[in-house]
Design a protein around this motif. Structure first.
Motif, PDB file in Angstrom:
ATOM      1  N   PRO A 175       0.840  -1.208   0.000  1.00 51.53           N
ATOM      2  CA  PRO A 175       0.000   0.000   0.000  1.00 51.53           C
ATOM      3  C   PRO A 175       0.869   1.250   0.000  1.00 51.53           C
ATOM      4  N   LEU A 176       0.308   2.343  -0.484  1.00 56.77           N
ATOM      5  CA  LEU A 176       1.022   3.612  -0.467  1.00 56.77           C
ATOM      6  C   LEU A 176       1.252   4.033   0.980  1.00 56.77           C
ATOM      7  N   PRO A 177       2.496   4.334   1.363  1.00 59.97           N
ATOM      8  CA  PRO A 177       2.748   4.744   2.749  1.00 59.97           C
ATOM      9  C   PRO A 177       1.928   5.971   3.118  1.00 59.97           C
ATOM     10  N   ALA A 178       1.547   6.054   4.372  1.00 54.04           N
ATOM     11  CA  ALA A 178       0.760   7.189   4.854  1.00 54.04           C
ATOM     12  C   ALA A 178       1.590   8.469   4.798  1.00 54.04           C
ATOM     13  N   ALA A 179       0.886   9.589   4.684  1.00 55.96           N
ATOM     14  CA  ALA A 179       1.564  10.879   4.670  1.00 55.96           C
ATOM     15  C   ALA A 179       2.229  11.142   6.009  1.00 55.96           C
ATOM     16  N   THR A 180       3.459  11.611   5.946  1.00 54.16           N
ATOM     17  CA  THR A 180       4.196  11.964   7.155  1.00 54.16           C
ATOM     18  C   THR A 180       5.151  13.090   6.822  1.00 54.16           C
ATOM     19  N   GLY A 181       5.433  13.925   7.815  1.00 51.64           N
ATOM     20  CA  GLY A 181       6.307  15.061   7.569  1.00 51.64           C
ATOM     21  C   GLY A 181       7.759  14.800   7.906  1.00 51.64           C
ATOM     22  N   THR A 182       8.081  13.630   8.471  1.00 53.70           N
ATOM     23  CA  THR A 182       9.456  13.348   8.897  1.00 53.70           C
ATOM     24  C   THR A 182       9.860  11.943   8.494  1.00 53.70           C
ATOM     25  N   ILE A 183      11.061  11.818   7.937  1.00 54.94           N
ATOM     26  CA  ILE A 183      11.607  10.536   7.513  1.00 54.94           C
ATOM     27  C   ILE A 183      12.995  10.356   8.136  1.00 54.94           C
ATOM     28  N   GLU A 184      13.268   9.163   8.624  1.00 55.08           N
ATOM     29  CA  GLU A 184      14.594   8.814   9.146  1.00 55.08           C
ATOM     30  C   GLU A 184      15.292   7.910   8.132  1.00 55.08           C
ATOM     31  N   ILE A 185      16.540   8.251   7.803  1.00 54.90           N
ATOM     32  CA  ILE A 185      17.292   7.447   6.861  1.00 54.90           C
ATOM     33  C   ILE A 185      18.779   7.521   7.192  1.00 54.90           C
ATOM     34  N   ASP A 186      19.380   6.386   7.512  1.00 55.30           N
ATOM     35  CA  ASP A 186      20.818   6.278   7.787  1.00 55.30           C
ATOM     36  C   ASP A 186      21.292   7.291   8.826  1.00 55.30           C
ATOM     37  N   GLY A 187      20.511   7.516   9.850  1.00 51.14           N
ATOM     38  CA  GLY A 187      20.907   8.450  10.900  1.00 51.14           C
ATOM     39  C   GLY A 187      20.558   9.899  10.615  1.00 51.14           C
ATOM     40  N   TYR A 188      20.005  10.165   9.431  1.00 53.52           N
ATOM     41  CA  TYR A 188      19.584  11.525   9.071  1.00 53.52           C
ATOM     42  C   TYR A 188      18.075  11.654   9.286  1.00 53.52           C
ATOM     43  N   LEU A 206      12.426  21.238   2.469  1.00 51.36           N
ATOM     44  CA  LEU A 206      12.938  20.048   3.144  1.00 51.36           C
ATOM     45  C   LEU A 206      14.161  20.444   3.951  1.00 51.36           C
ATOM     46  N   SER A 207      14.227  19.990   5.192  1.00 51.39           N
ATOM     47  CA  SER A 207      15.369  20.283   6.047  1.00 51.39           C
ATOM     48  C   SER A 207      16.020  18.977   6.483  1.00 51.39           C
ATOM     49  N   VAL A 208      17.349  19.013   6.592  1.00 55.24           N
ATOM     50  CA  VAL A 208      18.133  17.813   6.898  1.00 55.24           C
ATOM     51  C   VAL A 208      18.914  18.035   8.196  1.00 55.24           C
ATOM     52  N   THR A 209      18.757  17.106   9.123  1.00 56.74           N
ATOM     53  CA  THR A 209      19.544  17.129  10.358  1.00 56.74           C
ATOM     54  C   THR A 209      20.180  15.766  10.570  1.00 56.74           C
ATOM     55  N   LYS A 210      21.234  15.746  11.375  1.00 60.13           N
ATOM     56  CA  LYS A 210      21.896  14.486  11.739  1.00 60.13           C
ATOM     57  C   LYS A 210      22.257  14.555  13.216  1.00 60.13           C
ATOM     58  N   ASP A 211      21.817  13.539  13.961  1.00 62.58           N
ATOM     59  CA  ASP A 211      22.037  13.497  15.409  1.00 62.58           C
ATOM     60  C   ASP A 211      21.521  14.764  16.086  1.00 62.58           C
ATOM     61  N   GLY A 212      20.415  15.275  15.573  1.00 60.62           N
ATOM     62  CA  GLY A 212      19.791  16.449  16.168  1.00 60.62           C
ATOM     63  C   GLY A 212      20.396  17.779  15.767  1.00 60.62           C
ATOM     64  N   ARG A 213      21.417  17.770  14.919  1.00 58.22           N
ATOM     65  CA  ARG A 213      22.077  19.002  14.507  1.00 58.22           C
ATOM     66  C   ARG A 213      21.814  19.275  13.022  1.00 58.22           C
ATOM     67  N   PRO A 214      21.555  20.538  12.685  1.00 62.23           N
ATOM     68  CA  PRO A 214      21.330  20.878  11.273  1.00 62.23           C
ATOM     69  C   PRO A 214      22.552  20.557  10.424  1.00 62.23           C
ATOM     70  N   VAL A 215      22.307  19.992   9.247  1.00 65.91           N
ATOM     71  CA  VAL A 215      23.387  19.718   8.293  1.00 65.91           C
ATOM     72  C   VAL A 215      23.567  20.954   7.421  1.00 65.91           C
ATOM     73  N   THR A 216      24.697  21.616   7.570  1.00 64.05           N
ATOM     74  CA  THR A 216      24.940  22.862   6.839  1.00 64.05           C
ATOM     75  C   THR A 216      26.033  22.724   5.789  1.00 64.05           C
ATOM     76  N   ASP A 217      26.430  21.474   5.514  1.00 62.51           N
ATOM     77  CA  ASP A 217      27.463  21.245   4.507  1.00 62.51           C
ATOM     78  C   ASP A 217      27.028  20.168   3.513  1.00 62.51           C
ATOM     79  N   LEU A 218      25.777  20.285   3.045  1.00 58.56           N
ATOM     80  CA  LEU A 218      25.324  19.401   1.979  1.00 58.56           C
ATOM     81  C   LEU A 218      26.228  19.568   0.767  1.00 58.56           C
ATOM     82  N   GLN A 219      26.417  18.489   0.041  1.00 62.68           N
ATOM     83  CA  GLN A 219      27.294  18.528  -1.122  1.00 62.68           C
ATOM     84  C   GLN A 219      26.466  18.583  -2.408  1.00 62.68           C
ATOM     85  N   PRO A 220      26.949  19.301  -3.410  1.00 59.07           N
ATOM     86  CA  PRO A 220      26.198  19.374  -4.677  1.00 59.07           C
ATOM     87  C   PRO A 220      25.996  17.991  -5.281  1.00 59.07           C
ATOM     88  N   TYR A 221      24.789  17.769  -5.765  1.00 57.07           N
ATOM     89  CA  TYR A 221      24.459  16.532  -6.472  1.00 57.07           C
ATOM     90  C   TYR A 221      23.685  16.910  -7.721  1.00 57.07           C
TER      91      TYR A 221
END
Length: 311
Positions: A175-188, A206-221
């Motif tokens: 089934p299609l997963p239910a709507a949610t505003g937060t996803i956990e993936i590999d510790g992020y 979309l905002s990205v955090t890791k271990d509760g801290r904002p990720v401010t060094d995303l790399q270009p993809y």
């Protein structure tokens, strides 16, 4: 009946026909009316053609568009962890296309996902001199997959063609997963804010955090800090959008937030796939969001104002 009476009757008949024709024209309208004016989104330069205008058809629904055709070498395959997919894009002359314009750093983007939205993959095949593309895929789950080829012919307009790939085996639809505003993936933790309103450029953050801290060094993809694909769950209509701004523009920060603008063509459920890169690894966060339904925070989204005919 004398000649004068015949002429009078004929003239009266013409008047009736002419009046009826005028009435029909008033109801139906002229057949050569100009198309509705294009209404760009908030940042139309960041949107693909199919997302920038609500009057445009979404991509990926057709195997042939603008006389270009996606041809899978084998539309059926067994399951496997490293299954080779080979395909070609045939041009209007029936010849495999070999000249492409680069888009976001690649000549062709291939999106593969099972029709129940399981097993999403975004890969970049290799092109040989004969015009054959090839790429290994993880097809460990049986079922019917949709293959999207997103490309721009050299000197032409961007296209997204779609074809089905049947993977043999026991199919266990999810089934299609239910709507949610937060996803956990590999510790992020990836959080989604915003609503989808059909026919309007909708801002998604979309905002990205890791271990509760904002990720401010995303790399270009692929030339951006994030890459977003949206698929309509009912038919897998394809919407390909990119974030507002780009690395090195002196304005766009490398996180923790990434802003996107997307225009959905209709009410319904959409599956969103966000690719982002950090610490040298590309990860994908997956969300379900309803257009004109619930926002990512669970509050009702506003119903779109309907004027004239909807699309």
């Amino acid at each position: 009946m004398n000649t004068a009476q015949k002429i009078a009757g004929f003239t009266a008949g013409l008047a009736v026909i002419f009046a009826a024709a005028l009435g029909t024209g008033a109801v139906v309208g002229p057949t050569d009316s100009p198309a509705p004016a294009h209404t760009p989104g908030t940042h139309p330069e960041e949107l693909p053609a199919e997302a920038a205008s609500p009057d445009s058809a979404p991509g990926g629904l057709m195997v042939t568009d603008s006389r270009y055709t996606l041809q899978l070498e084998t539309p059926q395959t067994p399951t496997g962890t490293d299954v080779s997919l080979r395909f070609r894009i045939v041009d209007p002359a029936g010849t495999p296309l070999t000249r492409y314009a680069a888009s976001h750093g690649k000549q062709l983007h291939l999106i593969v996902v099972r029709r129940d939205m399981v097993g999403y993959q975004h890969v970049h095949p290799v092109l040989d001199p004969a015009g054959i593309w090839s790429v290994p895929l993880d097809l460990t789950r049986a079922g019917t997959y949709r293959v999207f080829a997103d490309f721009t012919p050299e000197g032409g307009e961007g296209l997204t063609l779609g074809a089905d790939l049947h993977v043999a085996g026991t199919f266990d639809p999810q089934p299609l997963p239910a709507a949610t505003g937060t996803i956990e993936i590999d510790g992020y933790t990836v959080t989604l804010h915003g609503n989808l309103v059909p026919g309007q450029a909708s801002k998604l953050t979309l905002s990205v955090t890791k271990d509760g801290r904002p990720v401010t060094d995303l790399q270009p993809y692929l030339g951006a800090y994030g890459h977003l694909v949206a698929l309509r769950s009912a038919d897998l209509a394809y919407l390909h959008v990119h974030p507002d701004g780009h690395p090195g523009d002196g304005v766009t920060a490398a996180g923790p937030t990434i802003d996107f603008y997307a225009t959905t063509p209709s009410v319904g459920d959409y599956r969103l796939f966000l690719d982002f890169q950090h610490a040298g690894v590309v990860r994908t966060a997956e969300f379900t969001l309803s257009a004109a339904g619930l926002s990512a925070e669970g509050s009702p989204a506003p119903e779109p104002a309907m004027a004239g005919h909807g699309h």
